[in-house]
Scaffold this motif. Structure first.
Motif, mmCIF file in Angstrom:
data_model
loop_
_atom_site.group_PDB
_atom_site.id
_atom_site.type_symbol
_atom_site.label_atom_id
_atom_site.label_comp_id
_atom_site.label_asym_id
_atom_site.label_seq_id
_atom_site.Cartn_x
_atom_site.Cartn_y
_atom_site.Cartn_z
ATOM 1 N N PHE A 167 0.811 -1.218 0.000
ATOM 2 C CA PHE A 167 0.000 0.000 0.000
ATOM 3 C C PHE A 167 0.850 1.276 0.000
ATOM 4 O O PHE A 167 0.302 2.382 -0.006
ATOM 5 N N THR A 168 2.173 1.130 -0.038
ATOM 6 C CA THR A 168 3.041 2.301 -0.081
ATOM 7 C C THR A 168 4.294 1.967 -0.880
ATOM 8 O O THR A 168 4.392 0.889 -1.460
ATOM 9 N N PRO A 175 -0.151 -11.425 11.662
ATOM 10 C CA PRO A 175 -1.069 -11.465 10.503
ATOM 11 C C PRO A 175 -2.475 -11.015 10.890
ATOM 12 O O PRO A 175 -3.427 -11.785 10.882
ATOM 13 N N ILE A 176 -2.599 -9.715 11.225
ATOM 14 C CA ILE A 176 -3.896 -9.181 11.628
ATOM 15 C C ILE A 176 -4.862 -9.136 10.443
ATOM 16 O O ILE A 176 -6.068 -9.367 10.587
ATOM 17 N N LEU A 219 -4.949 0.849 6.990
ATOM 18 C CA LEU A 219 -5.809 0.607 8.148
ATOM 19 C C LEU A 219 -5.176 -0.404 9.099
ATOM 20 O O LEU A 219 -5.157 -0.201 10.318
ATOM 21 N N ILE A 220 -4.652 -1.489 8.537
ATOM 22 C CA ILE A 220 -4.023 -2.515 9.369
ATOM 23 C C ILE A 220 -2.786 -1.949 10.065
ATOM 24 O O ILE A 220 -2.508 -2.260 11.238
ATOM 25 N N ILE A 234 -2.207 1.265 17.148
ATOM 26 C CA ILE A 234 -3.099 1.323 18.302
ATOM 27 C C ILE A 234 -2.782 0.194 19.288
ATOM 28 O O ILE A 234 -2.784 0.395 20.513
ATOM 29 N N LEU A 235 -2.499 -0.980 18.759
ATOM 30 C CA LEU A 235 -2.130 -2.105 19.625
ATOM 31 C C LEU A 235 -0.815 -1.829 20.355
ATOM 32 O O LEU A 235 -0.635 -2.220 21.510
#
Length: 248
Positions: free
Chosen positions: A121-122, A175-176, A182-183, A189-190
């Protein structure tokens, strides 16, 4: 009405030692599980994403970080066992290893551009903001930990916060979900959530957040906001292209 007796000094000291010792073991478990497929048990544990290459500088970075992690555990166990003499003797070595991580973090960040080691994504240049943004806060906590080594409450929290700050790479390898901004934000946040035990400990023991805890939470939140903002806007790549060490 019966009232609960306040803990004795010995009980309070024992509880403190258990807290820091258990936090060190927990963070070690997070790092080991996160890096198990790509580093510690590479080739033995299946991973749902392609593993990046492991050039020598990445191996050195991983080994030095692992050494500091092990010494961090030993240091908490020495304090828990009441061996402050050995803890102080080992402290200088621990600090040298931690300092060695700072340039290694930078070099690993900029050299990954040539490896094209970035999520889909980047791009690799923008992705350098992720490891680079955490270097200054980490170094600051090391400095606080070293200069306050005679002030136990400041020293202990500074070293714990320094370790909490660099939990993000380990959590980011869980592997969320499919790699996405977003992930990545959820991983941040975690990482912040790992401060909750320290926040609760502060509330329980001193009735408020310790300045080191407040600073650590604030800086970690700021780093995550910067990362997400940069990755969402792609404004970092032109700057990163001119950083020392980035291949032209």
């Amino acid at each position: 009405m019966a009232t609960l007796a306040a803990p004795t000094a010995a009980e309070a000291q024992s509880a403190e030692r258990k807290f820091y010792s258990r936090m060190a073991l927990f963070m070690t478990a997070v790092i080991f599980v996160g890096f198990m497929p790509s580093f510690y048990l590479r080739g033995m544990v299946h991973y749902p994403r392609p593993n990046p290459s492991l050039p020598p500088h990445v191996m050195v970075h991983g080994l030095v970080f692992s050494a500091w992690l092990l010494i961090f555990i030993v240091q908490t166990q020495l304090v828990a066992a009441g061996r402050r003499d050995l803890h102080m003797m080992l402290g200088a070595l621990s600090f040298v290893i931690a300092l060695a991580l700072v340039p290694l973090m930078y070099l690993t960040a900029v050299w990954q551009v040539a490896r094209q080691n970035a999520p889909p994504f980047t791009d690799p240049l923008d992705w350098t903001i992720v490891p680079l943004s955490g270097i200054i806060p980490f170094a600051l906590m090391l400095w606080i930990g070293w200069t306050s080594r005679r002030e136990a409450q400041w020293h202990k929290r500074a070293m714990l916060v320094a370790m909490l700050m660099i939990m993000q790479p380990g959590i980011g390898r869980f592997p969320i979900g499919p790699p996405s901004l977003l992930i990545h934000a959820i991983g941040g946040i975690l990482t912040l959530a790992l401060f909750i035990p320290l926040i609760l400990w502060d509330r329980k023991t001193i009735g408020e957040l310790h300045p080191v805890t407040s600073l650590g939470v604030s800086l970690t939140a700021l780093v995550i906001i910067i990362q997400v903002g940069v990755l969402a806007t792609n404004v970092w790549a032109p700057i990163a292209a001119h950083l020392p060490g980035v291949p032209s």
